[in-house]
Write a protein that holds these residues in place. Structure first.
Motif, PDB file in Angstrom:
ATOM      1  N   SER A 141       0.823  -1.197   0.000  1.00  0.00           N
ATOM      2  CA  SER A 141       0.000   0.000   0.000  1.00  0.00           C
ATOM      3  C   SER A 141       0.867   1.261   0.000  1.00  0.00           C
ATOM      4  N   ASN A 142       0.304   2.340  -0.500  1.00  0.00           N
ATOM      5  CA  ASN A 142       1.017   3.619  -0.499  1.00  0.00           C
ATOM      6  C   ASN A 142       1.271   4.096   0.922  1.00  0.00           C
ATOM      7  N   PRO A 143       2.401   4.744   1.173  1.00  0.00           N
ATOM      8  CA  PRO A 143       2.606   5.388   2.464  1.00  0.00           C
ATOM      9  C   PRO A 143       1.527   6.448   2.706  1.00  0.00           C
ATOM     10  N   LYS A 144       1.102   6.560   3.950  1.00  0.00           N
ATOM     11  CA  LYS A 144       0.102   7.561   4.330  1.00  0.00           C
ATOM     12  C   LYS A 144       0.796   8.786   4.904  1.00  0.00           C
ATOM     13  N   ILE A 145       0.395   9.952   4.423  1.00  0.00           N
ATOM     14  CA  ILE A 145       1.009  11.213   4.822  1.00  0.00           C
ATOM     15  C   ILE A 145      -0.036  12.115   5.461  1.00  0.00           C
ATOM     16  N   ALA A 146       0.278  12.657   6.619  1.00  0.00           N
ATOM     17  CA  ALA A 146      -0.593  13.635   7.273  1.00  0.00           C
ATOM     18  C   ALA A 146      -0.120  15.042   6.935  1.00  0.00           C
ATOM     19  N   ILE A 147      -1.021  15.851   6.408  1.00  0.00           N
ATOM     20  CA  ILE A 147      -0.764  17.283   6.236  1.00  0.00           C
ATOM     21  C   ILE A 147      -1.338  17.962   7.476  1.00  0.00           C
ATOM     22  N   ILE A 148      -0.467  18.437   8.352  1.00  0.00           N
ATOM     23  CA  ILE A 148      -0.874  18.912   9.671  1.00  0.00           C
ATOM     24  C   ILE A 148      -0.920  20.436   9.709  1.00  0.00           C
ATOM     25  N   ILE A 149      -2.085  20.973  10.040  1.00  0.00           N
ATOM     26  CA  ILE A 149      -2.233  22.421  10.206  1.00  0.00           C
ATOM     27  C   ILE A 149      -1.698  22.787  11.585  1.00  0.00           C
ATOM     28  N   GLY A 150      -0.596  23.543  11.615  1.00  0.00           N
ATOM     29  CA  GLY A 150       0.126  23.777  12.856  1.00  0.00           C
ATOM     30  C   GLY A 150      -0.319  24.954  13.683  1.00  0.00           C
ATOM     31  N   SER A 151      -1.170  25.815  13.146  1.00  0.00           N
ATOM     32  CA  SER A 151      -1.675  26.963  13.891  1.00  0.00           C
ATOM     33  C   SER A 151      -3.100  26.690  14.359  1.00  0.00           C
ATOM     34  N   VAL A 163      -4.995  17.009   8.641  1.00  0.00           N
ATOM     35  CA  VAL A 163      -5.167  16.878  10.088  1.00  0.00           C
ATOM     36  C   VAL A 163      -5.064  18.263  10.719  1.00  0.00           C
ATOM     37  N   ASP A 164      -6.076  18.638  11.487  1.00  0.00           N
ATOM     38  CA  ASP A 164      -6.155  19.968  12.097  1.00  0.00           C
ATOM     39  C   ASP A 164      -5.926  19.862  13.604  1.00  0.00           C
TER      40      ASP A 164
END
Length: 202
Positions: free
Chosen positions: A2-12, A42-43
Motif C-alpha cells: 500500500s502507499n505510504p500515508k502522509i498527514a498534512i498537519i495544520i500547525g496553527s 489533520v487539524d
C-alpha cells in the motif's frame, strides 16, 4: 504494498489563522500530483491538546491524558508528515511545538516536510522545525515550500486575500520537489520499519 500515508498537519490553532487556505490547497494539489502517496488533512484544533504535562515522553512511559493519547493514536497511522506552519517571533507556533512534544514513538524514523508561509516565508520557523524533528528521530527532507513576500500578501487577508491559484505557478515547483523527496523517504523508511517489525515478530 500500500502507499505510504502522509498527514498534512495544520500547525496553527488561532481563530484568525490563514493556514486553512494554503493547507486546503496543498491537500488537493498533493492528491493530484502524487500517485504513490495517500494524504489526510489533520487539524490541531480538533484535538484540544493540553500543554505537555506528562511524567515523560511516551517513548519511556505511557501518557495519561486522553486527548494526548488520541493524538498519538492518530499520528501512529502515518508514514510521514507535512507540517503547515506560520512563523511567530522567528519560530513555530506554540501549538505545533506542543503537539510535537505530545507524541514520541509515533514520529520515529518517519520523514517530515514543511510548508511555511509569512512575510519571509516562515524561513526561520522552517529551520527551527527541522531541528526539532531531528531530535524526535524523524527524517527532515531538504525540499520545502515557502510562501513569502508579495506572494504571501496576494493571498493573505493581510493583503489582497486572493485565491491560491494566483501564486500557484511560482510555488508549484517547490511543491513537486517536496512531494518527490517525501515519497522517496516515506517508502524507504516504511520498508525499513517493516523489516524491523518482521525481525521482532520472528
Amino acid at each position: 504494498m500500500s502507499n505510504p500515508k502522509i498527514a498534512i498537519i495544520i500547525g496553527s490553532t488561532r481563530d484568525a489563522r490563514f493556514a486553512d487556505k494554503p493547507a486546503g490547497w496543498l491537500f488537493e494539489k498533493a492528491k493530484e500530483l502524487s500517485t504513490d502517496l495517500d494524504f489526510d488533512l489533520v487539524d490541531l484544533k480538533d484535538y484540544n491538546l493540553p500543554l505537555f504535562n506528562e511524567m515523560a515522553s511516551n517513548l519511556w512511559m505511557p501518557s495519561s491524558d486522553a486527548n494526548a493519547i488520541k493524538w498519538q493514536e492518530k499520528m501512529a497511522e502515518y508514514d510521514g508528515y507535512i507540517f503547515v506552519t506560520p512563523e511567530y517571533n522567528s519560530s513555530i507556533p506554540a501549538s505545533l511545538k506542543n503537539a510535537l512534544d505530545q507524541a514520541g514513538k509515533e514520529w520515529v524514523r518517519k520523514p517530515a516536510a514543511v510548508f511555511g508561509y509569512g512575510a519571509v516565508g516562515a524561513a526561520r520557523a522552517v529551520e527551527h522545525l527541522r531541528a526539532v524533528t531531528i531530535n524526535l528521530q524523524m527524517v527532515p527532507v531538504r525540499s520545502a515550500v515557502n510562501i513569502s513576500g508579495s506572494d504571501f500578501f496576494k493571498v493573505s487577508p493581510l493583503g489582497a486575500n486572493g485565491e491560491m491559484s494566483e501564486i500557484e505557478a511560482g510555488i508549484l515547483p517547490s511543491v513537486q520537489a517536496m512531494l518527490a523527496d517525501l515519497a522517496w523517504w516515506a517508502n524507504a523508511t516504511k520498508a525499513a520499519r517493516d523489516v524491523v517489525s518482521e525481525d521482532k515478530a520472528a
